[in-house]
Structures are given as structure tokens and as C-alpha cells.
Design a protein around this motif. Structure first.
Motif, PDB file in Angstrom:
ATOM      1  N   ALA A 145       3.397  -2.622  -2.265  1.00  0.00           N
ATOM      2  CA  ALA A 145       2.951  -1.699  -1.219  1.00  0.00           C
ATOM      3  C   ALA A 145       2.306  -2.460  -0.059  1.00  0.00           C
ATOM      4  N   GLY A 146       1.485  -3.460  -0.371  1.00  0.00           N
ATOM      5  CA  GLY A 146       0.825  -4.232   0.674  1.00  0.00           C
ATOM      6  C   GLY A 146       1.813  -5.016   1.528  1.00  0.00           C
ATOM      7  N   ASN A 147       2.818  -5.607   0.893  1.00  0.00           N
ATOM      8  CA  ASN A 147       3.810  -6.381   1.636  1.00  0.00           C
ATOM      9  C   ASN A 147       4.632  -5.499   2.565  1.00  0.00           C
ATOM     10  N   VAL A 148       5.109  -4.362   2.039  1.00  0.00           N
ATOM     11  CA  VAL A 148       5.928  -3.472   2.864  1.00  0.00           C
ATOM     12  C   VAL A 148       5.101  -2.883   4.014  1.00  0.00           C
ATOM     13  N   SER A 162      -3.471   5.498  12.059  1.00  0.00           N
ATOM     14  CA  SER A 162      -4.836   5.471  11.517  1.00  0.00           C
ATOM     15  C   SER A 162      -4.844   4.830  10.132  1.00  0.00           C
ATOM     16  N   ASN A 163      -6.035   4.422   9.691  1.00  0.00           N
ATOM     17  CA  ASN A 163      -6.173   3.846   8.359  1.00  0.00           C
ATOM     18  C   ASN A 163      -5.793   4.854   7.270  1.00  0.00           C
ATOM     19  N   ARG A 164      -6.065   6.125   7.537  1.00  0.00           N
ATOM     20  CA  ARG A 164      -5.721   7.171   6.570  1.00  0.00           C
ATOM     21  C   ARG A 164      -4.204   7.226   6.367  1.00  0.00           C
ATOM     22  N   GLU A 165      -3.448   7.108   7.479  1.00  0.00           N
ATOM     23  CA  GLU A 165      -1.994   7.125   7.362  1.00  0.00           C
ATOM     24  C   GLU A 165      -1.491   5.888   6.625  1.00  0.00           C
ATOM     25  N   TYR A 166      -2.088   4.727   6.927  1.00  0.00           N
ATOM     26  CA  TYR A 166      -1.677   3.503   6.241  1.00  0.00           C
ATOM     27  C   TYR A 166      -1.939   3.591   4.735  1.00  0.00           C
ATOM     28  N   LEU A 167      -3.062   4.201   4.361  1.00  0.00           N
ATOM     29  CA  LEU A 167      -3.375   4.365   2.941  1.00  0.00           C
ATOM     30  C   LEU A 167      -2.343   5.263   2.262  1.00  0.00           C
ATOM     31  N   MET A 168      -1.990   6.353   2.919  1.00  0.00           N
ATOM     32  CA  MET A 168      -0.990   7.260   2.358  1.00  0.00           C
ATOM     33  C   MET A 168       0.368   6.571   2.259  1.00  0.00           C
ATOM     34  N   ALA A 169       0.737   5.793   3.290  1.00  0.00           N
ATOM     35  CA  ALA A 169       2.016   5.080   3.266  1.00  0.00           C
ATOM     36  C   ALA A 169       2.035   4.065   2.127  1.00  0.00           C
ATOM     37  N   ARG A 171       0.506   4.267  -0.706  1.00  0.00           N
ATOM     38  CA  ARG A 171       0.691   4.995  -1.965  1.00  0.00           C
ATOM     39  C   ARG A 171       2.153   5.384  -2.157  1.00  0.00           C
ATOM     40  N   VAL A 172       2.808   5.767  -1.069  1.00  0.00           N
ATOM     41  CA  VAL A 172       4.231   6.109  -1.163  1.00  0.00           C
ATOM     42  C   VAL A 172       5.042   4.880  -1.533  1.00  0.00           C
ATOM     43  N   ASN A 177       8.135   1.458  -5.485  1.00  0.00           N
ATOM     44  CA  ASN A 177       8.238   0.278  -6.342  1.00  0.00           C
ATOM     45  C   ASN A 177       8.577   0.664  -7.776  1.00  0.00           C
ATOM     46  N   ILE A 178       7.903   1.668  -8.298  1.00  0.00           N
ATOM     47  CA  ILE A 178       8.181   2.142  -9.658  1.00  0.00           C
ATOM     48  C   ILE A 178       9.583   2.732  -9.754  1.00  0.00           C
ATOM     49  N   LEU A 179       9.984   3.489  -8.737  1.00  0.00           N
ATOM     50  CA  LEU A 179      11.311   4.104  -8.717  1.00  0.00           C
ATOM     51  C   LEU A 179      12.399   3.028  -8.733  1.00  0.00           C
TER      52      LEU A 179
END
Length: 408
Positions: A145-148, A162-169, A171-172, A177-179
């Protein structure tokens, strides 16, 4: 907890004599395979160190010594392999010698746990295995997630979000990654052990360009991408191709590699050609050599994608912990915390004791020494580390050999 099975195995199977010949074949105690085209040879082990460049070193540490200590911890963990090997030998004895070949490799450890451990310890073993897997998966999710996010989404998709959007992205991307992992594993026809061996050397695909970036400052982004792409294609080709049905050019390439081994006194690697089995000692030079050439040639023909960022990258590598003011004087931001007005201060206890790194200066060492810019004393910690690593590996292998001689 791998070692927890050993005392129960000794107790239930009647002591160490249960894994001594003739109960277990003497060949099972060979440290290295004597066949050039299959099994684990000394060259196989040497090549296994190349992919480690891609991910073995700790990505964050307070200074160079701390990073080295973290790497040493990863190496010391190899003692666990002694326990795993011992359980494999006890499995041969427990399941009736040759009958163990009828047990899938994936099931050896769980079957031995069920056979040897009492109920309470079985539950502890299951909980421990799940915890180990979950920690690894969690680290993989965060890293992916951090790399992407930082290398694709932030610079190219939403640079001013915003940081909130980056946090949500993030998590997605972690869920993606799991998928992706599930999609890959759902199409794997091999058992877990076979899949592990097939992907063990995947780290070389990005490990080699990373190593070249550290050693040779002429590597460009285009060269690194070209090298990794070539190696990725050949890596898949090597592992998915039925060798008996491979194109003529590929078989010719394999023969050139085996003739090269024979020319330097290592015959036997071509023995597998007749049965369609090509060992890692033959496969790996095919894609590593092509990737190395692609990286060097494309780097010589293309410009740096961003000279400023490349200059900052090498400036950070050349600056020891404790001398960050040199970066600030050069107009380079030391840490993201400086964006909000803070200044990173390094405690004196964390200052690097070695001022230069041997890997970074390797290609330029003759020139640096001749111009008296450096001396070998500047790399004393590197030299001690290399010598110590060689001694550790030699003593480790010698200890395993002594243990096998004691048993048989």
C-alpha cells in the motif's frame, strides 16, 4: 516453536537412533546434492543470496550499525532450519521410510504436529503459525500500500489530496494486495513447497537493478525498468515452460550455460537436458545475464529521468547519520517532518561510526584510493562484516555436518 517437536519426536520414536541408518537412508544426511542438475548444490546456495539483496536489509534504522544488527538477526534465524530439517528426518522415520514420499510436502509439518504434540500444545502450535502468517501478511499489505500510494497515486493521480484521502487509498491498496495474492494462489497447480521454490528467486528481478544502482551511479530509471522487465519475462519463461517443448533458441542458451560451467571445471549441469530438468544453476544465469546487459545498455543510451532527484538520492547515501546538516546546506530536505517546521536532530549515540560504505564506492575504489580521498581503514566495519559473515556461514555448515556425522 519448530524445535518444540524435537523432544516429543525423540521420546515417541525411541531416540535419535530412529533417524539413523538403516531407518533413514544415508543420502538424507548429505548437506549438498552431488548432482549438477537437481537438488541443492553449493552454487545453488550462492545464487540464493542474490535475490536477498532485494529485501533482506532493514528499510529503516537509526544508523548503519542498527541496520547491520537487524540484518544479522535475519541471518541468525537460519538456525531454525536445523529444527525443520530434523523434523523432516523424524517424519521419514515416523511414516515408514520410503512411505513418506506419499505424504504431500505441505502436510509433513502439520501431520508431525498432530502425531507428536498433546492437545494443548497442538492448539499453541496452530495459534503460533497463524500469528506468524498474519504478521507477514500485515507487513506485505503495508509495504504494498505504501509503495503504490507514494510512487503512483500521490505523484500521478492525486498529488494535492488530503491526508484523509491518502489513508483511505492506502487501505484500498492493502485490500488489493490480498486480492492479488488470492488470485495468484488460486491458479497455482503446484503444492506450497513447489510454489515456494519456484518463486524463491523472484527477488533477483528487482534485486539486481537495486544492487547496480548502489554500485554504479550511471544507472538510469529507464535502464533499471528495462532490466527488471527483461528478467521478469525470462523468469516466468524459465519457471512455466516445459523444457522438453521449449524453442530451439532457449535450449541453445541452456547449452551455452552448461558448457560454461564445464569450461571452468564444474561439469554435470547439462546432465538434466536429456530428462527435461534444468536446475536453478542453469536457469538463473539466463535471466540475470540478460537483465544485467539490458540495464547497462539502456542506461548508457538514455538520460536520467530526473537529475535533481538522482543527485539527492546519492547525496543521502553518501551522508553518514549525524551529518545531516550537509544535506540542508545543499538544499536537500532531510525528513518530511521539516515540512511542518521541525528539524530532525540526531542523538550523538546514533551517529555512524563508519563514514563511508564499501558497496557504494566499490567500482570507484581504485580511483578514490589513488587520489587519497579514502583509505581501507574507512571501510573497517564493512570488512569486519564480510569476514564475519563468511566465518559464520562456514561454521554454521560445519556444525550441521558435525551433527549429521554424530547421528549416523
Amino acid at each position: 516453536l519448530s524445535f518444540m517437536l524435537i523432544p516429543f519426536a525423540i521420546w515417541k520414536l525411541g531416540g535419535l537412533s530412529a533417524i539413523s541408518p538403516p531407518h533413514v537412508p544415508v543420502s538424507h544426511f548429505d548437506l549438498l546434492s552431488r548432482k549438477g542438475y537437481s537438488g541443492m548444490t553449493l552454487l545453488w546456495l550462492v545464487m540464493g543470496s542474490i535475490p536477498s539483496i532485494g529485501g533482506v536489509a532493514p528499510s529503516a534504522a537509526v544508523n548503519e550499525v542498527a541496520a547491520r544488527t537487524g540484518t544479522l538477526g535475519l541471518i541468525v534465524k537460519r538456525f531454525c532450519t536445523i529444527g525443520w530439517a530434523a523434523i523432516g528426518l523424524f517424519a521419514v522415520a515416523a511414516f515408514g521410510g520410503a512411505a513418506v514420499s506419499n505424504v504431500p510436502p505441505d502436510e509433513i509439518f502439520p501431520r508431525m504436529s498432530a502425531l507428536l504434540l498433546p492437545s494443548g500444545l497442538r492448539g499453541l502450535m496452530v495459534a503460533s503459525v497463524l500469528a506468524a502468517v498474519m504478521s507477514t501478511v500485515a507487513a506485505s499489505m503495508i509495504g504494498f500500500a505504501g509503495n503504490v500510494l507514494n510512487n503512483f497515486y500521490r505523484p500521478f493521480v492525486r498529488p494535492k489530496a488530503s491526508n484523509r484521502e491518502y489513508l483511505m487509498a492506502a487501505r484500498v491498496f492493502a485490500a488489493v494486495n490480498i486480492l492479488l495474492g488470492w488470485l495468484v494462489l488460486s491458479h497455482v497447480k503446484q503444492n506450497i513447497v513447489g510454489f515456494f521454490l519456484a518463486t524463491l528467486f523472484l527477488g533477483a528481478v528487482w534485486g539486481l537493478p537495486m544492487l547496480l544502482c548502489f554500485i554504479w551511479r550511471g544507472v538510469t530509471a529507464y535502464g533499471a525498468v528495462a532490466g527488471a522487465t527483461v528478467m521478469a519475462i525470462l523468469f516466468v519463461h524459465n519457471n512455466l515452460q516445459d523444457f522438453k517443448n521449449t524453442p530451439a533458441y532457449y535450449r541453445s542458451s541452456v547449452r551455452y550455460v552448461t558448457r560454461g560451467y564445464a569450461a571452468i571445471g564444474w561439469p554435470g549441469f547439462g546432465d538434466g537436458l536429456a530428462i527435461g530438468e534444468v536446475g536453478i544453476e542453469v536457469k538463473q544465469p539466463l535471466y540475470l545475464g540478460a537483465g544485467l546487459l539490458a540495464t547497462v545498455i539502456v542506461s548508457l543510451l538514455t538520460p536520467q529521468h530526473n537529475r535533481k532527484s538522482v543527485r539527492e538520492f546519492y547525496a543521502r547515501l553518501d551522508t553518514p547519520v549525524g551529518d545531516e546538516q550537509m544535506l540542508r546546506d545543499a538544499g536537500i530536505q532531510v525528513d518530511l517532518i521539516e515540512n511542518i517546521g521541525g528539524v530532525v536532530a540526531v542523538d550523538k549515540a546514533h551517529v555512524d561510526v563508519q563514514r563511508r560504505l564499501l558497496v557504494l564506492d566499490l567500482l570507484y575504489l581504485p580511483k578514490l584510493i589513488a587520489s587519497r580521498q579514502v583509505s581501507l581503514r574507512d571501510y573497517w566495519l564493512d570488512i569486519v562484516g564480510v569476514v564475519g559473515s563468511i566465518l559464520f556461514i562456514a561454521l554454521f555448515l560445519l556444525a550441521i555436518y558435525g551433527l549429521t556425522r554424530l547421528i549416523i
